[in-house]
Write a protein that holds these residues in place. Structure first.
Motif, PDB file in Angstrom:
ATOM      1  N   ILE A  67      39.940  36.839  36.987  1.00  0.00           N
ATOM      2  CA  ILE A  67      40.055  36.420  38.172  1.00  0.00           C
ATOM      3  C   ILE A  67      41.680  35.476  38.146  1.00  0.00           C
ATOM      4  O   ILE A  67      41.234  34.425  36.983  1.00  0.00           O
TER       5      ILE A  67
ATOM      6  N   ASN B 245      41.707  40.489  39.686  1.00  0.00           N
ATOM      7  CA  ASN B 245      42.036  39.672  41.162  1.00  0.00           C
ATOM      8  C   ASN B 245      43.389  39.006  41.220  1.00  0.00           C
ATOM      9  O   ASN B 245      42.468  37.663  40.213  1.00  0.00           O
TER      10      ASN B 245
ATOM     11  N   CYS C 235      45.859  43.886  42.884  1.00  0.00           N
ATOM     12  CA  CYS C 235      45.011  43.024  43.099  1.00  0.00           C
ATOM     13  C   CYS C 235      43.933  44.415  42.465  1.00  0.00           C
ATOM     14  O   CYS C 235      44.572  45.402  42.793  1.00  0.00           O
TER      15      CYS C 235
ATOM     16  N   TYR D  81      39.167  43.014  45.804  1.00  0.00           N
ATOM     17  CA  TYR D  81      39.485  41.938  46.236  1.00  0.00           C
ATOM     18  C   TYR D  81      37.646  40.506  46.677  1.00  0.00           C
ATOM     19  O   TYR D  81      37.140  41.567  46.413  1.00  0.00           O
TER      20      TYR D  81
END
Length: 197
Positions: A83, A107, A115, A118
């Motif tokens: 992330i 992401n 991405c 999600y």
């Protein structure tokens, strides 16, 4: 109008190695979401600085490692998910490029086109967990729907799930027979108002 072609999955993040890059507000939000869904999530957080809220958030989680340094390609080694949660667009793009080349799912916060997955809004009632996605169009709508569902779904739903789990384990027959019996038992959950009167 484009279709939502997302395939919903639930990751067991206590079995995966997750890298979060960023220690600011977005990093706090993403780490908080991961830990609230799985307190035993295995996270590595890399950033050049950290909000005090992040340090406070992770201090009681032994599976979380915080490393104060700039992101480097080596941070992706052994990671399953990434992330990117920085406020530096160029850095987020660099992280995305490195993750893609290492075949690690990523992401990039607030950048749907970068991405692979999600982080949806989540409703939880015990063992029941519902994830809501707007296909990256409006996290605000997902958040509002989460609030509505959280309030509407009864807390006793988890007890229903536990009882159905016990019943399922005791049912005899093949898969189809078990599904038919469970469908008959749960018809009352979807019974319309007109059928009740």
């Amino acid at each position: 109008m484009a279709d939502n072609n997302l395939f919903p999955v639930f990751f067991k993040v206590d079995r995966l190695n997750v890298l979060v890059v960023g220690g600011g507000n977005v990093g706090v939000e993403k780490v908080g979401a991961l830990l609230s869904n799985c307190p035993t999530a295995r996270l590595t957080i890399v950033a050049t600085w950290f909000r005090p809220e992040l340090d406070a958030l992770v201090k009681d989680y032994p599976h979380v490692t915080v490393i104060q340094k700039p992101f480097s390609c080596g941070d992706l080694f052994g990671k399953d998910l990434v992330i990117a949660a920085t406020n530096d667009h160029a850095l987020n793009v660099e992280i995305w490029e490195k993750a893609r080349s290492c075949k690690v799912l990523i992401n990039v916060a607030d950048t749907p086109e970068l991405c692979d997955f999600y982080l949806g809004a989540v409703v939880q009632k015990g063992n029941l967990k519902i994830a809501i996605s707007t296909n990256g169009k409006s996290p605000t709508v997902a958040k509002r729907l989460r609030q509505v569902l959280q309030e509407c779904l009864p807390d006793s739903l988890d007890q229903v799930l536990e009882k159905l789990h016990l019943i399922r384990n005791r049912l005899a027959g093949d898969f189809t027979a078990k599904v038919d019996k469970l469908n008959a038992l749960t018809d009352v959950l979807v019974e319309s108002e007109t059928e009740k009167h």
